[in-house]
Scaffold this motif. Structure first.
Motif: not given
Lengths: 276, 318
Positions: A21, A24-25, A29, A124
Motif C-alpha cells: 500500500w 502503491y500510493r 503519485k 488504477t
C-alpha cells in the motif's frame, strides 16, 4: 517472501500488504506527476477507438453487432497489454538499472510489496482508461456498456486478472533484459503477435483454427472473450468459436495465468540488472 | 538509537575472499568495527572496497571467510538485518518527481520504528528544502537526501559508499558536518572514500585496502608509511639575488629551487634547519624567508606511500 531466515534480534517481519500500500500510493503519485505519461496512457484506447471508428463501419454478418462494439473489448485488452506488460517491462528494467531497486533491496520491503505497488497503478490507470473510453465511445460512437451488475462484476474480475497477469509477465520479462533501452524491443514482438491472433484487431472466429488454438494457450484471447461476453448482446455468443461465452473457462485460464505469472515474476525477479 | 551493542563489535570479518573468474578481488580481508565508531575503508579503484562493502551489505555472495554484521550473516539479506542497517549507495535511483519529504517518508514507511521525517531532514540539514522536488536539488543536497533515507529507519549500522564523491568543497564540508552529527546519535558508520582529508577528518579508525588485502589499519593519525616520510621545510626564493650556492653548505645536501623558486627540504630536524636558514637569510641581508612552512606528512602522503609500496610489492610477487 519467506522471513524465516531471521535469526537475530527483533522478530519483526515486514507487512507485505501494508508496504504494498505504501508503494502503491507512492507509485501513483509519481505516475500522476508525469504529465506526458498520464496523457498518453489515457489517450491510448481513445486513439484505437478513433482508428476503429474510421476504418470499420456496419455490422458483423447481420448479427446486429457493430464492428466498433465488437472491438471495444479488443481496445480495452490492448490497452491492458500496453499498460501492464510493455510499460512495466520498461519501468522495472530502468529501476533495476539506475539503482532504485538495489536501494530498495536493502530495506525490509519484500519484492511482493513492490509488485503490488506497480500492479495497483496499472489497474488504477486501466480503470481511468475505461471510464474515458466508455464516455467518449458512448457519446460519439453509441457503444453499449455492460447491461447489469453481473456484467460489471464480470468485467471487473476479467480486468483485474488480465491486468495482473499482464503486469507480472512484464516484470518477469525484465530477466531477459540487461539494457533498459532494449526492454521495449524484447516486449513488443510477443505482445503484437498475441494481439493479432487474440481477437484484438481481427474477428477471432475468422482466424484459422490452428491460430485460434495457439492463441487459446495465452491469456489475451480469454480476456477479450470475457470482455465481449459483457459488452456484446448475449445472442452474439452463437457467433463465438465455442458457441458460448465460456465464462468459467475464462476465469480458470486467467486465474492460472495470473498465479503462474506471479510465481514466475517472484522467482525470476532481480533487484539489480548487475546482480550475481 | 544506542542499543544493547555498546562495547561490542558491530561488524566482524575474517579471511574474506571473493573471486571473479580466477582473480581474487578480495583476498583474505579482516576487519572489525566497534559499535558507535566511524570506520573508513580506503583504497584505490579496483582494490576491492566496493566488493567488500557489497558483501557486508548482503548484495554479493562470498567465496570464503566469516562475516558477522550486527551478529548476523548478511548473505541473502536476512530481514532481521535489513531492518537494522541503513545503506547509502553511490547511486540511489530516481525519485525526481517526489519531494524531499515524500522521498524520506517513503523509506520511513518501510521500517518498524522510523525517525519522524522532519527529524531525519534536520539531521542532514535539509529542513528548508523539504517541499522541493528531489530532482531539483543540487548534487550536495541530493547526497544529503540519500543519507537521510539511509538514516530514517534508525539503523544501528550505516553504510556510506563515497558520500562526497563529485561534490564541491563547500558541499563536502557540509556533508562532514552532517556525518559528525551522527556520532552523537550512536550510529556505527562504515564509510568508503577517495578523499584522505575526509578520512582524517571523520574516521576513528581506517583500513587501507590494496589489491584485495588490508595493508594498514588503525586510527588515521597512527597510520605508518612503509618507510618513514620526513617532515618538509619549504619556502620560496622571491628574487633571483638569493645566494643559492651557499645553501648546500647550510642544508648539508644539494639544493635546487624549482622553476617558481620553491625550495623543499626533507629533514628529521626542522627546527635546527630553520635556525640555520634564518642565519643564512640574515647573512644575505634579508629578514624573511617568503612562505616559510613546515609540512608534516599528511594521511594522504602516508596513504600514497602505502599504496605505491604494496602495489609494487604485489606486482613483484605475482
Amino acid at each position: 517472501m519467506t522471513t524465516t531466515r531471521t535469526s537475530g534480534a527483533g522478530e519483526w517481519s515486514p507487512p507485505v500488504l501494508g508496504l504494498g500500500w505504501v508503494r502503491y500510493r507512492l507509485e501513483l503519485k509519481t505516475f500522476l506527476r508525469n504529465r506526458e505519461e498520464v496523457v498518453f496512457t489515457l489517450a491510448f484506447p481513445l486513439i484505437l477507438l478513433l482508428l476503429f471508428g474510421v476504418g470499420l463501419n456496419g455490422e458483423i454478418e447481420s448479427t446486429g453487432v457493430d464492428f466498433v462494439q465488437y472491438f471495444l473489448a479488443g481496445m480495452i485488452a490492448s490497452s491492458a497489454v500496453s499498460a501492464g506488460f510493455i510499460s512495466l517491462s520498461q519501468q522495472v528494467a530502468i529501476e533495476q538499472h539506475d539503482g532504485t531497486l538495489k536501494r530498495l533491496a536493502g530495506t525490509p520491503m519484500s519484492p511482493v510489496s513492490y509488485f503490488i505497488g506497480k500492479t495497483g497503478v496499472v489497474i488504477t490507470a486501466a480503470a481511468a482508461q475505461m471510464v474515458l473510453l466508455f464516455v467518449i465511445g458512448g457519446l460519439f460512437y453509441g457503444v453499449d456498456l455492460p447491461r447489469d451488475a453481473f456484467g460489471w462484476l464480470t468485467m471487473g474480475w476479467v480486468m483485474v486478472l488480465g491486468l495482473a497477469a499482464s503486469s507480472f509477465l512484464g516484470i518477469s520479462i525484465t530477466r531477459m533484459v540487461d539494457d533498459p533501452r532494449a526492454a521495449a524491443a524484447v516486449a513488443q514482438p510477443p505482445a503484437l503477435v498475441l494481439q493479432f491472433i487474440s481477437g484484438v484487431f481481427f474477428l477471432f472466429s475468422g482466424l484459422p483454427v490452428w491460430l485460434q488454438n495457439v492463441a487459446s494457450l495465452f491469456p489475451l484471447r480469454w480476456m477479450t472473450l470475457g470482455l465481449r461476453s459483457v459488452l456484446l448482446p448475449d445472442g452474439f455468443k452463437a457467433a463465438e468459436t465455442a458457441g458460448d461465452w465460456q465464462r468459467t473457462k475464462v476465469f480458470v485460464v486467467l486465474a492460472i495465468w495470473t498465479l503462474g505469472a506471479g510465481i514466475l515474476a517472484r522467482r525470476t525477479f532481480r533487484w539489480s540488472s548487475r546482480d550475481e | 538509537m544506542d542499543r544493547a551493542n555498546e562495547g561490542l563489535n558491530a561488524l566482524e570479518v575474517e579471511g574474506l575472499v571473493k573471486c571473479y573468474d580466477d582473480r581474487r578481488v578480495v583476498d583474505g580481508v579482516d576487519l572489525s568495527i566497534r559499535a558507535g565508531e566511524i570506520f573508513c575503508l580506503l583504497g584505490p579503484n579496483g582494490a576491492g572496497k566496493t566488493t567488500t562493502v557489497e558483501i557486508l551489505e548482503g548484495y554479493r555472495t562470498r567465496d570464503a571467510g566469516r562475516v558477522s554484521v550486527l551478529g548476523l550473516d548478511p548473505e541473502g539479506r536476512p530481514i532481521g538485518l535489513r531492518s537494522r542497517v541503513g545503506i547509502v549507495l553511490q547511486t540511489t535511483g530516481s525519485f525526481e518527481r517526489l519531494t524531499v519529504a515524500e522521498t524520506v517518508a517513503q523509506f520511513a514507511g518501510l521500517y518498524p520504528d522510523p525517525l519522524p521525517v522532519g527529524e531525519a531532514l534536520a539531521l542532514v540539514d535539509l529542513s528548508e528544502r523539504s517541499e522541493v522536488r528531489s530532482g531539483d536539488l543540487s548534487g550536495g543536497q541530493r547526497r544529503r537526501l540519500d543519507v537521510a533515507c539511509g538514516l530514517v529507519g534508525r539503523p544501528e549500522l550505516l553504510f556510506l559508499d563515497e558520500p562526497t564523491t563529485g561534490l564541491d568543497p563547500e558541499a563536502r564540508r557540509r556533508m562532514w558536518g552532517v556525518l559528525e552529527g551522527l556520532r552523537t546519535q550512536g550510529v556505527t558508520v562504515l564509510l568508503t572514500t577517495h578523499y584522505m582529508e575526509e578520512a582524517a577528518h571523520l574516521a576513528d579508525r581506517v583500513s587501507v585496502l590494496v589489491g584485495g588485502r588490508v595493508v594498514a589499519g588503525g586510527p588515521p593519525e597512527t597510520l605508518a608509511p612503509p618507510e618513514p616520510i620526513l617532515p618538509m621545510v619549504e619556502f620560496r626564493l622571491d628574487t633571483p639575488d638569493w645566494p643559492v650556492g651557499e645553501l648546500t653548505a647550510v642544508v648539508g645536501d644539494v639544493v635546487v629551487p624549482d622553476a617558481e623558486g620553491w625550495v623543499r627540504i626533507p629533514t628529521a630536524e626542522p627546527t635546527g634547519l630553520i635556525v640555520r636558514l634564518a642565519d643564512w637569510a640574515r647573512s644575505a641581508g634579508r629578514t624573511e624567508l617568503v612562505d616559510l612552512a613546515v609540512r608534516r606528512p599528511s594521511l594522504e602522503d602516508v596513504y600514497l606511500a602505502l599504496v605505491d609500496h604494496h602495489a609494487r610489492w604485489m606486482e613483484v610477487s605475482r
